[in-house]
Scaffold this motif. Structure first.
Motif, PDB file in Angstrom:
ATOM      1  N   GLU A  15       0.866  -1.176   0.175  1.00 50.92           N
ATOM      2  CA  GLU A  15       0.084   0.086   0.145  1.00 50.92           C
ATOM      3  C   GLU A  15       1.053   1.196  -0.011  1.00 50.92           C
ATOM      4  O   GLU A  15       0.233   2.267  -0.432  1.00 50.92           O
ATOM      5  CB  GLU A  15      -1.073   0.092   1.093  1.00 50.92           C
ATOM      6  CG  GLU A  15      -2.118  -0.973   1.109  1.00 50.92           C
ATOM      7  CD  GLU A  15      -2.928  -1.291  -0.013  1.00 50.92           C
ATOM      8  OE1 GLU A  15      -3.259   0.056  -0.318  1.00 50.92           O
ATOM      9  OE2 GLU A  15      -3.252  -2.337  -0.292  1.00 50.92           O
ATOM     10  N   ASN A  17       1.733   2.893   2.571  1.00 55.26           N
ATOM     11  CA  ASN A  17       0.639   4.051   3.221  1.00 55.26           C
ATOM     12  C   ASN A  17       0.403   3.385   4.460  1.00 55.26           C
ATOM     13  O   ASN A  17      -0.384   2.189   4.228  1.00 55.26           O
ATOM     14  CB  ASN A  17      -0.429   4.551   2.522  1.00 55.26           C
ATOM     15  CG  ASN A  17      -0.922   5.696   3.352  1.00 55.26           C
ATOM     16  OD1 ASN A  17      -1.470   5.304   4.419  1.00 55.26           O
ATOM     17  ND2 ASN A  17      -0.784   6.950   3.099  1.00 55.26           N
ATOM     18  N   THR A  19      -1.581   4.162   6.975  1.00 54.41           N
ATOM     19  CA  THR A  19      -2.987   4.477   7.281  1.00 54.41           C
ATOM     20  C   THR A  19      -3.815   3.455   6.487  1.00 54.41           C
ATOM     21  O   THR A  19      -4.796   2.770   7.014  1.00 54.41           O
ATOM     22  CB  THR A  19      -3.412   5.960   7.031  1.00 54.41           C
ATOM     23  OG1 THR A  19      -2.399   6.734   7.925  1.00 54.41           O
ATOM     24  CG2 THR A  19      -4.786   6.008   7.483  1.00 54.41           C
ATOM     25  N   LYS A  20      -3.604   3.232   5.128  1.00 51.75           N
ATOM     26  CA  LYS A  20      -4.254   2.502   4.286  1.00 51.75           C
ATOM     27  C   LYS A  20      -4.205   1.007   4.701  1.00 51.75           C
ATOM     28  O   LYS A  20      -4.985  -0.105   4.731  1.00 51.75           O
ATOM     29  CB  LYS A  20      -3.905   2.625   2.883  1.00 51.75           C
ATOM     30  CG  LYS A  20      -4.379   3.946   2.143  1.00 51.75           C
ATOM     31  CD  LYS A  20      -3.992   4.013   0.812  1.00 51.75           C
ATOM     32  CE  LYS A  20      -4.374   5.198   0.317  1.00 51.75           C
ATOM     33  NZ  LYS A  20      -3.977   5.588  -1.002  1.00 51.75           N
ATOM     34  N   GLN A  29      -3.278   2.166  13.458  1.00 52.76           N
ATOM     35  CA  GLN A  29      -2.036   2.947  12.925  1.00 52.76           C
ATOM     36  C   GLN A  29      -1.036   2.728  14.084  1.00 52.76           C
ATOM     37  O   GLN A  29       0.106   2.380  13.567  1.00 52.76           O
ATOM     38  CB  GLN A  29      -2.501   4.358  12.313  1.00 52.76           C
ATOM     39  CG  GLN A  29      -1.283   4.782  11.621  1.00 52.76           C
ATOM     40  CD  GLN A  29      -1.152   6.305  11.147  1.00 52.76           C
ATOM     41  OE1 GLN A  29      -2.302   6.504  10.789  1.00 52.76           O
ATOM     42  NE2 GLN A  29      -0.333   6.642  10.944  1.00 52.76           N
ATOM     43  N   ASN A  54       3.700   8.938   2.406  1.00 53.34           N
ATOM     44  CA  ASN A  54       3.813   7.727   1.948  1.00 53.34           C
ATOM     45  C   ASN A  54       5.251   6.933   2.606  1.00 53.34           C
ATOM     46  O   ASN A  54       5.765   7.617   3.148  1.00 53.34           O
ATOM     47  CB  ASN A  54       3.916   7.525   0.415  1.00 53.34           C
ATOM     48  CG  ASN A  54       5.122   8.246  -0.161  1.00 53.34           C
ATOM     49  OD1 ASN A  54       5.893   8.777   0.495  1.00 53.34           O
ATOM     50  ND2 ASN A  54       5.392   7.749  -1.377  1.00 53.34           N
TER      51      ASN A  54
END
Length: 298
Positions: A15, A17, A19-20, A29, A54
């Motif tokens: 991802e 990321n 958070t994602k 998180q 990111n």
């Protein structure tokens, strides 16, 4: 290092990321960030470059990603095999293969096996022989469809029915397209796109003989046939490639003379405890091949 943490790591790598990734993993998180930091501390290396929006893998992180994916795939494969008893023919079979005409008879064998055992699923991984062999050694793949020449002393194998024929892929407006067959002399000075695998390169260089040193190689490819088509169509040169059925709008294939053919083998590791579904599939393939020889279907 826990399997769960490796799965967390792979999700973040995919991802890019946190958070994602945390949302997909259904954890918070801060928890995910803490797990990643602990992993880096445990390994003593930096796995990520962390930006404002990111997160990217370091070189060490990219190496871990490859190994972690193999470990997770192997764990899932093992769990699936253990869940299925010998009385129920179900489970998964993973097969690595290159781009070859022998995928057609293999696909027919897979389809006929699934008619008998609909609970069996196949996973096909496309790659060059060296990559397939590595995954066979690591236990990630059950079988490999390998183009010869290849060292098979470590494997049991079934020889596939079709001979792979080498041809030259070119644009239809090429001067060479006017020829019925292509000889080594026709390709001297012509920009060539050839296989990257050394054993295959050696076979082609033997075909050229003493003229091999004069070849103008502009690109090598491990895969794929589609990429070769794109490069040839763009005017980079002509490609030494296998005869693969397909339609070409602006391109054409021409056979070579003298002819070069390569065999193809479907292999699996020796001295390995096979799952019940693998035992059935191997027996099915041998039976299928015998019937096809009698019926001359290939």
């Amino acid at each position: 290092m826990e399997l769960r943490v490796l799965q967390y790591f792979l999700a973040v790598a995919r991802e890019e990321n946190i958070t994602k990734a945390a949302a997909l993993l259904h954890i918070t998180q801060p928890t995910l960030s803490r797990q990643l930091i602990q992993m880096e501390e445990e390994l003593g290396i930096k796995l990520f470059y962390r930006g404002k929006h990111n997160i990217m893998l370091t070189e060490e992180g990219m190496l871990l990603r490859r190994r972690a994916q193999e470990i997770v795939d192997l764990a899932e494969k093992t769990e699936s095999e253990l869940k299925h008893g010998e009385e129920i023919v179900s489970g998964e079979i993973s097969i690595g293969c290159g781009e070859t005409r022998n995928m057609e008879p293999l696909a027919k064998m897979m389809a006929s096996f699934q008619e008998k055992y609909p609970d069996v699923s196949f996973h096909v991984y496309t790659a060059i022989a060296d990559d397939v062999k590595e995954r066979l050694e690591n236990g990630v793949l059950d079988m490999g469809l390998l183009l010869e020449p290849v060292e098979i002393s470590r494997y049991h194998y079934i020889r596939m029915p079709l001979q792979e024929k080498w041809q030259v892929l070119m644009r239809k407006d090429s001067v060479l397209a006017q020829k019925e067959k292509i000889t080594p002399g026709d390709l001297l000075g012509v920009p060539l796109i050839v296989a990257k695998r050394q054993s295959v390169r050696n076979k082609l260089e033997n075909w050229f003989g003493d003229e091999a040193k004069k070849l103008r190689i502009v690109s090598t490819c491990n895969l794929s046939h589609h990429n070769q088509q794109v490069m040839v169509d763009s005017g980079m040169g002509v490609a030494m490639t296998m005869e693969i059925p397909g339609s070409y709008d602006t391109l054409c294939l021409r056979p070579i003379e003298p002819e070069i053919t390569s065999g193809c083998v479907l292999v699996w590791k020796k001295n390995l405890m096979l799952s019940p579904v693998m035992v059935r599939f191997i027996a099915h393939m041998k039976e299928y091949m015998e019937k096809m020889k009698v019926g001359n279907a290939f």
